[in-house]
Design a protein around this motif. Sequence first.
Motif, short mmCIF file in Angstrom:
data_model
loop_
_atom_site.label_atom_id
_atom_site.label_comp_id
_atom_site.label_asym_id
_atom_site.label_seq_id
_atom_site.Cartn_x
_atom_site.Cartn_y
_atom_site.Cartn_z
N THR A 1 -38.82 -47.62 22.70
CA THR A 1 -38.26 -46.28 22.83
C THR A 1 -39.15 -45.23 22.19
O THR A 1 -39.98 -45.53 21.33
CB THR A 1 -36.86 -46.20 22.21
OG1 THR A 1 -36.95 -46.51 20.81
CG2 THR A 1 -35.91 -47.18 22.88
N ALA B 1 -31.21 -45.90 27.40
CA ALA B 1 -31.19 -45.75 25.95
C ALA B 1 -31.32 -47.10 25.26
O ALA B 1 -31.19 -48.17 25.87
CB ALA B 1 -29.91 -45.06 25.52
N GLU C 1 -28.20 -33.13 26.63
CA GLU C 1 -28.13 -33.81 25.34
C GLU C 1 -26.91 -34.69 25.12
O GLU C 1 -27.02 -35.76 24.55
CB GLU C 1 -28.22 -32.77 24.21
CG GLU C 1 -29.64 -32.33 23.91
CD GLU C 1 -30.55 -33.48 23.56
OE1 GLU C 1 -30.15 -34.39 22.81
OE2 GLU C 1 -31.68 -33.50 24.05
N GLU D 1 -45.03 -29.59 24.77
CA GLU D 1 -43.82 -30.01 24.09
C GLU D 1 -42.61 -29.90 25.02
O GLU D 1 -42.51 -28.96 25.81
CB GLU D 1 -43.60 -29.15 22.83
CG GLU D 1 -42.49 -29.64 21.93
CD GLU D 1 -42.39 -28.84 20.65
OE1 GLU D 1 -41.50 -29.13 19.84
OE2 GLU D 1 -43.22 -27.92 20.47
N ASN D 2 -41.71 -30.88 24.95
CA ASN D 2 -40.48 -30.91 25.74
C ASN D 2 -40.73 -31.06 27.25
O ASN D 2 -39.88 -30.70 28.05
CB ASN D 2 -39.62 -29.66 25.48
CG ASN D 2 -39.18 -29.56 24.04
OD1 ASN D 2 -38.86 -30.56 23.41
ND2 ASN D 2 -39.19 -28.35 23.51
N ALA E 1 -40.50 -33.25 30.12
CA ALA E 1 -39.85 -34.51 30.50
C ALA E 1 -40.38 -34.95 31.87
O ALA E 1 -40.42 -34.17 32.81
CB ALA E 1 -38.35 -34.33 30.54
N GLU F 1 -39.28 -40.98 20.61
CA GLU F 1 -38.58 -40.21 19.58
C GLU F 1 -37.16 -39.88 19.97
O GLU F 1 -36.29 -39.67 19.11
CB GLU F 1 -39.35 -38.92 19.28
CG GLU F 1 -40.69 -39.12 18.60
CD GLU F 1 -41.39 -37.80 18.37
OE1 GLU F 1 -41.38 -37.33 17.22
OE2 GLU F 1 -41.93 -37.23 19.34
N ASP F 2 -36.88 -39.81 21.28
CA ASP F 2 -35.55 -39.45 21.76
C ASP F 2 -34.62 -40.64 21.87
O ASP F 2 -33.46 -40.51 22.29
CB ASP F 2 -35.66 -38.76 23.13
CG ASP F 2 -36.42 -39.59 24.16
OD1 ASP F 2 -36.78 -40.75 23.84
OD2 ASP F 2 -36.67 -39.08 25.26
N ARG G 1 -27.64 -37.76 27.24
CA ARG G 1 -29.06 -38.09 27.36
C ARG G 1 -29.39 -38.64 28.75
O ARG G 1 -30.30 -39.43 28.89
CB ARG G 1 -29.49 -39.09 26.29
CG ARG G 1 -29.48 -38.54 24.88
CD ARG G 1 -30.05 -39.53 23.90
NE ARG G 1 -30.10 -39.00 22.57
CZ ARG G 1 -31.11 -38.29 22.07
NH1 ARG G 1 -32.13 -38.01 22.82
NH2 ARG G 1 -31.08 -37.87 20.82
N SER H 1 -39.44 -45.50 26.92
CA SER H 1 -40.58 -44.62 27.22
C SER H 1 -41.16 -44.95 28.60
O SER H 1 -40.97 -46.05 29.14
CB SER H 1 -41.66 -44.78 26.16
OG SER H 1 -42.26 -46.07 26.24
N ILE I 1 -33.04 -32.16 30.19
CA ILE I 1 -32.32 -33.37 29.78
C ILE I 1 -31.05 -32.92 29.09
O ILE I 1 -31.09 -32.15 28.14
CB ILE I 1 -33.16 -34.23 28.82
CG1 ILE I 1 -34.44 -34.69 29.51
CG2 ILE I 1 -32.37 -35.42 28.32
CD1 ILE I 1 -35.35 -35.51 28.62
#
Length: 285
Positions: free
Chosen positions: A50, A104, A277, A220-221, A223, A52-53, A280, A57, A275
């Motif tokens: 996985t 997840a 939250e 960054e961010n 997805a 960081e989220d 997820r 991956s 995404i």
Amino acid sequence: MMSGSKAPDLDAGLPNQGIPAIIIAKEGTASTGGKTDMYTFDSRVRYSETGEDGLLSLPAIVDYFQDASTFQSEDLGIGIDFLKEKDLLWVMSAWQVVVHRYPALGEKIRIGTIPYELRGFMGLRNFFMDTEDGERLAQANSFWSLINHKKGVPVRVLPEMVEKYDVEERLQMDYAPRKIAVPQGGIRQEPFRVERQHLDGNHHVNNGQYISMAMAYLPENFAIRQMRAEYKKSALLHDIVVPIIVTEADRVTVSLCSEDEAPFVVVELLSLIHISEPTRRVVIS
């Protein structure tokens, strides 16, 4: 099917064109071809897979898919030892991976592969990842080339491979072209050196490692909804890799090149819209 040395020109064909090509293919629109004998194995998302989220991956998804083809070949008796005896290896030529949702930590998953065409020296495979309830998490298309690694030339798929691989209907998905058009205006980044941790059993940079390298240049961010990779040649231990990056609103194209800026691989990454939250669950356009 394994990674390898240099991807041949798939549009050039084989020498000695007087030999009839072996072409076995099925096309269909069923999500899995309606078959029950396709190759699958079950797993569970591990913490080590996985990001960081807390989600599986993209490189881990690619690894699962590569493992599926390797496991199938081993179980059929046409795996690594079989290939080594004949001085052969499968070289990855191109990937297209589409992710509908990243599972997840702890989720139970089923990974499968479908070889759907054998043509000359080429093998075409689909992959999929589902939940235990049958939700389609990700799917992929891939191009492979059979190579004599000592001579460095493509070789027609052997009759015993044709006999053992159960060619099925290909998955329903939007198939992208194998070749990636690289936009103009790329920005050269700091070069880096290939180290031992990047290599696979064939002593070349592993296919999945290139994906991880490319992802290091994402905003960054960002997805990822779809990843495409076109492999040109393999990088070896201590080769210098020069990244050249083109960043657009929803697309990042990463060319990982040699010092003369000839690509080892071109990776195209397309973004998601967002995404959500609370669950997820990846929401795609």
